[in-house]
Design a protein around this motif. Structure first.
Motif, PDB file in Angstrom:
ATOM      1  N   ALA A   1      53.650  54.095  36.244  1.00 20.43           N
ATOM      2  CA  ALA A   1      52.140  54.259  36.903  1.00 20.43           C
ATOM      3  C   ALA A   1      51.648  53.748  36.162  1.00 20.43           C
ATOM      4  O   ALA A   1      50.613  53.521  36.831  1.00 20.43           O
ATOM      5  N   ASP A   2      51.268  53.654  34.853  1.00 17.52           N
ATOM      6  CA  ASP A   2      50.417  53.587  33.635  1.00 17.52           C
ATOM      7  C   ASP A   2      50.001  52.086  33.447  1.00 17.52           C
ATOM      8  O   ASP A   2      48.198  52.037  33.594  1.00 17.52           O
ATOM      9  N   LEU A   3      51.093  51.289  33.750  1.00 21.31           N
ATOM     10  CA  LEU A   3      50.973  49.839  33.967  1.00 21.31           C
ATOM     11  C   LEU A   3      50.560  48.750  34.965  1.00 21.31           C
ATOM     12  O   LEU A   3      49.865  48.150  35.353  1.00 21.31           O
ATOM     13  N   ARG A   4      50.501  49.755  35.993  1.00 15.79           N
ATOM     14  CA  ARG A   4      50.270  49.578  37.588  1.00 15.79           C
ATOM     15  C   ARG A   4      51.148  47.575  38.394  1.00 15.79           C
ATOM     16  O   ARG A   4      50.725  47.574  38.414  1.00 15.79           O
ATOM     17  N   LEU A   5      52.626  48.626  37.690  1.00 18.12           N
ATOM     18  CA  LEU A   5      53.289  47.440  37.365  1.00 18.12           C
ATOM     19  C   LEU A   5      54.716  47.762  38.567  1.00 18.12           C
ATOM     20  O   LEU A   5      54.139  49.163  38.734  1.00 18.12           O
ATOM     21  N   THR A   6      55.042  47.435  39.489  1.00 20.32           N
ATOM     22  CA  THR A   6      56.363  47.744  40.516  1.00 20.32           C
ATOM     23  C   THR A   6      57.677  47.126  39.066  1.00 20.32           C
ATOM     24  O   THR A   6      59.020  47.538  40.174  1.00 20.32           O
ATOM     25  N   GLN A   7      58.010  45.965  38.588  1.00 18.46           N
ATOM     26  CA  GLN A   7      58.749  45.627  38.005  1.00 18.46           C
ATOM     27  C   GLN A   7      59.168  46.511  36.058  1.00 18.46           C
ATOM     28  O   GLN A   7      57.251  45.438  36.120  1.00 18.46           O
ATOM     29  N   LEU A   8      59.939  46.489  35.261  1.00 27.53           N
ATOM     30  CA  LEU A   8      59.600  46.014  33.871  1.00 27.53           C
ATOM     31  C   LEU A   8      61.062  46.062  34.023  1.00 27.53           C
ATOM     32  O   LEU A   8      61.960  45.738  34.281  1.00 27.53           O
ATOM     33  N   PRO A   9      61.177  45.142  32.219  1.00 25.37           N
ATOM     34  CA  PRO A   9      62.215  44.411  32.206  1.00 25.37           C
ATOM     35  C   PRO A   9      62.842  45.025  31.511  1.00 25.37           C
ATOM     36  O   PRO A   9      61.993  46.156  30.085  1.00 25.37           O
ATOM     37  N   VAL A  10      64.304  45.171  31.400  1.00 26.83           N
ATOM     38  CA  VAL A  10      64.786  46.174  30.311  1.00 26.83           C
ATOM     39  C   VAL A  10      65.337  45.424  28.700  1.00 26.83           C
ATOM     40  O   VAL A  10      65.899  44.423  29.786  1.00 26.83           O
ATOM     41  N   VAL A  11      65.166  46.260  28.463  1.00 27.91           N
ATOM     42  CA  VAL A  11      65.449  44.658  27.124  1.00 27.91           C
ATOM     43  C   VAL A  11      66.372  45.831  26.133  1.00 27.91           C
ATOM     44  O   VAL A  11      66.118  47.041  25.925  1.00 27.91           O
ATOM     45  N   LYS A  12      67.643  45.906  25.365  1.00 27.22           N
ATOM     46  CA  LYS A  12      68.501  46.552  24.875  1.00 27.22           C
ATOM     47  C   LYS A  12      68.744  45.233  23.374  1.00 27.22           C
ATOM     48  O   LYS A  12      69.544  44.088  23.417  1.00 27.22           O
ATOM     49  N   ASP A  13      68.180  45.811  22.306  1.00 27.50           N
ATOM     50  CA  ASP A  13      68.664  44.846  21.225  1.00 27.50           C
ATOM     51  C   ASP A  13      67.744  43.529  21.158  1.00 27.50           C
ATOM     52  O   ASP A  13      69.498  42.494  21.004  1.00 27.50           O
ATOM     53  N   ASP A  14      66.904  44.087  21.986  1.00 28.25           N
ATOM     54  CA  ASP A  14      66.179  42.648  21.758  1.00 28.25           C
ATOM     55  C   ASP A  14      66.860  41.220  22.939  1.00 28.25           C
ATOM     56  O   ASP A  14      66.129  40.484  23.560  1.00 28.25           O
ATOM     57  N   LEU A  15      67.818  42.304  23.701  1.00 26.20           N
ATOM     58  CA  LEU A  15      68.675  40.557  24.899  1.00 26.20           C
ATOM     59  C   LEU A  15      67.901  41.324  25.775  1.00 26.20           C
ATOM     60  O   LEU A  15      68.026  42.811  26.072  1.00 26.20           O
ATOM     61  N   PHE A  16      67.802  40.750  26.726  1.00 25.65           N
ATOM     62  CA  PHE A  16      66.848  40.790  28.214  1.00 25.65           C
ATOM     63  C   PHE A  16      68.008  41.378  29.398  1.00 25.65           C
ATOM     64  O   PHE A  16      69.337  40.328  29.511  1.00 25.65           O
ATOM     65  N   LEU A  17      68.301  42.488  29.887  1.00 19.57           N
ATOM     66  CA  LEU A  17      69.518  42.683  30.133  1.00 19.57           C
ATOM     67  C   LEU A  17      68.567  42.397  32.250  1.00 19.57           C
ATOM     68  O   LEU A  17      69.727  42.468  33.092  1.00 19.57           O
TER      69      LEU A  17
END
Length: 220
Positions: A28-44
């Motif tokens: 809501a803050d970024l006005r986006l409907t997708q966000l990347p999920v990252v763990k230990d610098d790896l894109f999940l």
């Protein structure tokens, strides 16, 4: 220009241990409907608002909810035209960028892509635009460039538009001259079909003259 050169520095990534509530608030803050999920610098993968908004327990984490990730991303070495294609096909408002090892490098939004394209296509530089219509076999960019350069001008950018229901195409060029009347005349002499012109300084001058003549007539 490749994707790696236009990655945004925005803090878009979330961690799988972040809560659903936190993720929705960040969207809501970024006005986006997708966000990347990252763990230990790896894109999940990416999570979507549509998926998260349907969950009843918003206090559980992303990984606890066993959310299905969107496996859509770009490699930093890809051309920015690939980003255009991805945004059009998948209708996303954010694309994650990774390296060959799937390390998350950042993201890109449509607005940032348009800003970059406006620079690479010389949008801000003054000049006239000419749209030529021709057959597939007549599309000789070297000959088009020769005509422009013969008038002591240069092509700043160009692109070709094809039509699925026609054997003809449009070639749009932008040159570094605002008065393009002589270039247009040269194209006509070489039997090119000039479909349209834009930012023609000479045309603006003629329009201004006609306007002034009309106003003088009204005031008589």
């Amino acid at each position: 220009m490749n994707i790696g050169q236009v990655i945004t520095e925005g803090n878009y990534a979330i961690n799988p241990t972040d809560s659903i509530r936190y993720t929705l608030d960040k969207m809501a803050d970024l006005r986006l409907t997708q966000l990347p999920v990252v763990k230990d610098d790896l894109f999940l993968g990416s999570v979507s608002y549509e998926t998260l908004a349907g969950l009843t327990n918003v206090d559980q984490t992303i990984e606890q909810a066993d959310v299905a990730y969107l496996q859509i991303h770009l490699y930093a070495t890809q051309h920015i035209y690939d980003a255009l294609l991805f945004f059009q096909i998948y209708q996303l408002d954010l694309l994650a960028v990774v390296d060959e090892q799937h390390t998350y490098l950042g993201a890109i939004t449509p607005l940032e892509l348009v800003s970059t394209l406006s620079q690479t296509m010389s949008i801000h530089q003054p000049g006239g635009i000419i749209v030529l219509e021709m057959g597939y076999r007549d599309n000789a960019l070297s000959h088009i460039a020769h005509i422009v350069e013969s008038d002591n001008a240069q092509i700043l950018n160009s692109y070709v538009q094809t039509f699925s229901d026609s054997s003809r195409l449009e070639v749009t060029i932008k040159v570094n001259k605002s008065n393009i009347s002589s270039i247009v005349s040269s194209f006509l002499r070489h039997d090119y079909t000039v479909k349209a012109t834009y930012n023609d300084e000479n045309s603006r001058d003629n329009s201004r003259d006609r306007y002034e003549q009309l106003m003088n007539y009204i005031n008589m």
